[in-house]
Design a protein around this motif. Structure first.
Motif, PDB file in Angstrom:
ATOM      1  N   GLN A   2       0.818  -1.211   0.000  1.00 15.34           N
ATOM      2  CA  GLN A   2       0.000   0.000   0.000  1.00 15.34           C
ATOM      3  C   GLN A   2       0.858   1.270   0.000  1.00 15.34           C
ATOM      4  OE1 GLN A   2      -3.277  -0.016  -0.258  1.00 15.34           O
ATOM      5  NE2 GLN A   2      -3.503  -2.227  -0.113  1.00 15.34           N
ATOM      6  N   LYS A   4       2.751   2.903  -2.156  1.00 16.83           N
ATOM      7  CA  LYS A   4       2.682   3.883  -3.241  1.00 16.83           C
ATOM      8  C   LYS A   4       1.424   4.736  -3.146  1.00 16.83           C
ATOM      9  CE  LYS A   4       5.682   1.325  -6.364  1.00 16.83           C
ATOM     10  NZ  LYS A   4       5.829   0.629  -7.661  1.00 16.83           N
ATOM     11  N   LYS A   5       0.299   4.100  -2.782  1.00 20.45           N
ATOM     12  CA  LYS A   5      -0.931   4.852  -2.569  1.00 20.45           C
ATOM     13  C   LYS A   5      -0.752   5.845  -1.414  1.00 20.45           C
ATOM     14  CE  LYS A   5      -4.191   1.813  -2.189  1.00 20.45           C
ATOM     15  NZ  LYS A   5      -5.455   1.063  -1.968  1.00 20.45           N
ATOM     16  N   ARG A   9      -0.081  10.726  -0.674  1.00 20.51           N
ATOM     17  CA  ARG A   9      -0.825  11.607   0.220  1.00 20.51           C
ATOM     18  C   ARG A   9      -0.061  12.049   1.464  1.00 20.51           C
ATOM     19  NH1 ARG A   9      -6.292   9.906   2.416  1.00 20.51           N
ATOM     20  NH2 ARG A   9      -6.069  12.033   3.197  1.00 20.51           N
ATOM     21  N   TYR A  57      -4.877   2.319   5.232  1.00 18.34           N
ATOM     22  CA  TYR A  57      -4.798   1.688   3.911  1.00 18.34           C
ATOM     23  C   TYR A  57      -4.667   0.171   4.028  1.00 18.34           C
ATOM     24  CZ  TYR A  57      -4.456   5.884   0.991  1.00 18.34           C
ATOM     25  OH  TYR A  57      -4.731   7.045   0.310  1.00 18.34           O
ATOM     26  N   ALA A  84      -9.347   6.767   3.654  1.00 17.81           N
ATOM     27  CA  ALA A  84      -8.834   5.435   3.318  1.00 17.81           C
ATOM     28  C   ALA A  84      -9.634   4.340   4.003  1.00 17.81           C
ATOM     29  CB  ALA A  84      -7.363   5.332   3.720  1.00 17.81           C
TER      30      ALA A  84
END
Length: 249
Positions: A2, A4-5, A9, A57, A84
């Motif tokens: 998770q 990269k997601k 932010r 996430y 998320a």
């Protein structure tokens, strides 16, 4: 995976952790998911929710994300994580020595797969938080300690080592570095050490991190723990000083 997601932010949220630490979290949390380890997640000391966002996430819909912080920052953290994870987010606006936190084990038992301790940095408070985490942690869970080995907060390291010495059958240290320490149940230590030795380095490199060395400079004994820090010479892995190719765990 998770990270990269999360990376898209997290820089917009104030916080203090090293990016490498978040990548290590991503590794451990992903390892848990791949092994079928489910459970709740707890953070003591939330600030604006930067690290809580990564937990959000990774958390499944059914898993509870419990965030403990006595300040007004925690309301902003709630907004940051709800993008998320919209369900099963519990905010406890209190100090960790409050009864509402100390009694979490009565409501949840040993159901937490992740506990991040980043609250009051005084030694007495860290001992309190470790006691809470110990009661909540499931068999294959991980406790992450912020500012472990930080010269700014020597009481944290002292408290952790004191707790480990007093409870050797409950918790053991398997990794430290980039300002964090990672504790697991002794029964889960071998699997964690295997993962660190054989998969952590490749995971970090796949995320674009190359400025690190994973150390194992001692043989198993009083302590069986890896270390990680910024790159030492050309080593990705460094073992015993007399022969760095020998990594014994």
């Amino acid at each position: 995976m998770q990270y990269k997601k999360f990376a898209a932010r997290y820089l917009s949220i104030p916080g203090f952790s090293w990016p490498e630490s978040f990548a290590i979290w991503d590794f451990f949390l992903s390892e848990q998911s791949q092994a079928g380890v489910a459970g709740n997640l707890l953070e003591i000391g939330v600030y604006y929710g930067q690290s809580a966002l990564l937990l959000a996430y990774h958390a499944k819909v059914s898993e509870h994300l419990v965030l403990v912080d006595p300040t007004d920052f925690v309301e902003t953290a709630r907004k940051n994580v709800e993008a998320a994870k919209a369900e099963n987010v519990r905010i406890i606006k209190a100090r960790s020595d409050d009864g509402s936190v100390r009694n979490l084990s009565q409501a949840y038992g040993r159901t937490f797969r992740w506990v991040h301790i980043d609250g009051d940095h005084r030694a007495e408070a860290v001992l309190n938080d470790l006691g809470i985490a110990d009661k909540l942690l499931k068999a294959k869970g991980i406790i992450c300690i912020d500012d472990f080995f930080s010269p700014r907060y020597p009481g944290i390291t002292y408290a952790v080592l004191q707790y480990l010495q007093a409870h050797p059958e409950e918790l053991t240290l398997v990794l430290c570095g980039f300002n964090k320490g990672y504790l697991v149940r002794p029964s889960a230590a071998r699997a964690c050490l295997e993962a660190i030795r054989h998969r952590l380095g490749a995971w970090l490199q796949a995320l674009g991190f190359n400025n690190f060395t994973i150390f194992k400079t001692d043989v198993p004994g009083i302590l069986n723990c890896f270390g990680i820090q910024q790159r030492w010479k050309d080593y990705v892995h460094y073992g015993l000083d007399e022969d760095p190719s020998q990594i014994v765990y």
